[in-house]
Scaffold this active site. Structure first.
Site, PDB file in Angstrom:
ATOM      1  N   ILE A   1       0.849  -1.192   0.000  1.00 11.86           N
ATOM      2  CA  ILE A   1       0.000   0.000   0.000  1.00 11.86           C
ATOM      3  C   ILE A   1       0.886   1.245   0.000  1.00 11.86           C
ATOM      4  CG2 ILE A   1      -1.929   1.181   1.110  1.00 11.86           C
ATOM      5  CD1 ILE A   1      -2.669  -1.396   2.519  1.00 11.86           C
ATOM      6  N   PRO A   2       1.440   1.582  -1.161  1.00 12.62           N
ATOM      7  CA  PRO A   2       2.284   2.784  -1.206  1.00 12.62           C
ATOM      8  C   PRO A   2       1.468   4.065  -1.050  1.00 12.62           C
ATOM      9  CG  PRO A   2       2.024   1.856  -3.399  1.00 12.62           C
ATOM     10  CD  PRO A   2       1.361   0.907  -2.447  1.00 12.62           C
ATOM     11  N   HIS A   3       2.080   5.014  -0.361  1.00 14.54           N
ATOM     12  CA  HIS A   3       1.464   6.327  -0.148  1.00 14.54           C
ATOM     13  C   HIS A   3       2.588   7.323   0.075  1.00 14.54           C
ATOM     14  CE1 HIS A   3       1.751   4.031   3.580  1.00 14.54           C
ATOM     15  NE2 HIS A   3       1.998   5.176   4.198  1.00 14.54           N
ATOM     16  N   GLY A   4       2.250   8.576   0.111  1.00 11.56           N
ATOM     17  CA  GLY A   4       3.262   9.621   0.218  1.00 11.56           C
ATOM     18  C   GLY A   4       3.826   9.786   1.617  1.00 11.56           C
TER      19      GLY A   4
END
Length: 145
Positions: free
Chosen positions: A60-63
């Site tokens: 779950i990539p996010h900033g």
């Protein structure tokens, strides 16, 4: 604009590495108007600091914390990778879910996604999904949007 829609779902992707997979997820968010293009680099920066691989074939990539100003509205993107992509430490992600969360919605969304993907039955349905519409139905039935 809904958090997840068919135009933010990529089926049968074949990224060469995890960074390309993250860029795919980020580009879907940018194309849908949820974030500015610079947000994708913040997703990469986050990954290089701390892996977003969650287990069970899910990343779950996010900033980063300082990327909030690059987010226009809350959105999710889904990249289905049947062959999987190496996320390091021998872990393979078959599902990469990008998140751009405005305000404080970040944890609620992460929790929802993690709950859906923690059930083996749902992961099987997600990997068997043939169309973006199938994928959307699985997530809409399990999310409290």
């Amino acid at each position: 604009m809904s958090i997840l829609s068919v135009n933010k779902i990529k089926m049968n992707a074949q990224p060469k590495d995890k960074l390309e997979a993250i860029r795919m997820a980020g580009q879907l968010l940018v194309d849908a108007g949820h974030a500015s293009p610079a947000y994708i680099e913040k997703m990469i920066e986050r990954e290089q600091t701390l892996s977003t691989y969650m287990g069970n074939g899910l990343a779950i990539p996010h900033g980063t914390q300082d990327s909030k100003s690059l987010i226009v509205s809350t959105g999710l993107s889904i990249v289905q990778i049947p062959q999987g992509v190496d996320f390091g430490d021998g872990e393979r992600a078959n599902l990469v879910i990008g998140i751009a969360a405005a305000g404080n919605e970040h944890l609620d969304i992460l929790t929802n996604v993690a709950m859906i993907c923690s059930e083996d039955e749902n992961i099987e349905r997600i990997m068997a999904a043939k169309t973006p519409e199938d994928m959307l139905n699985i997530f809409e039935s399990g999310m409290e949007l």
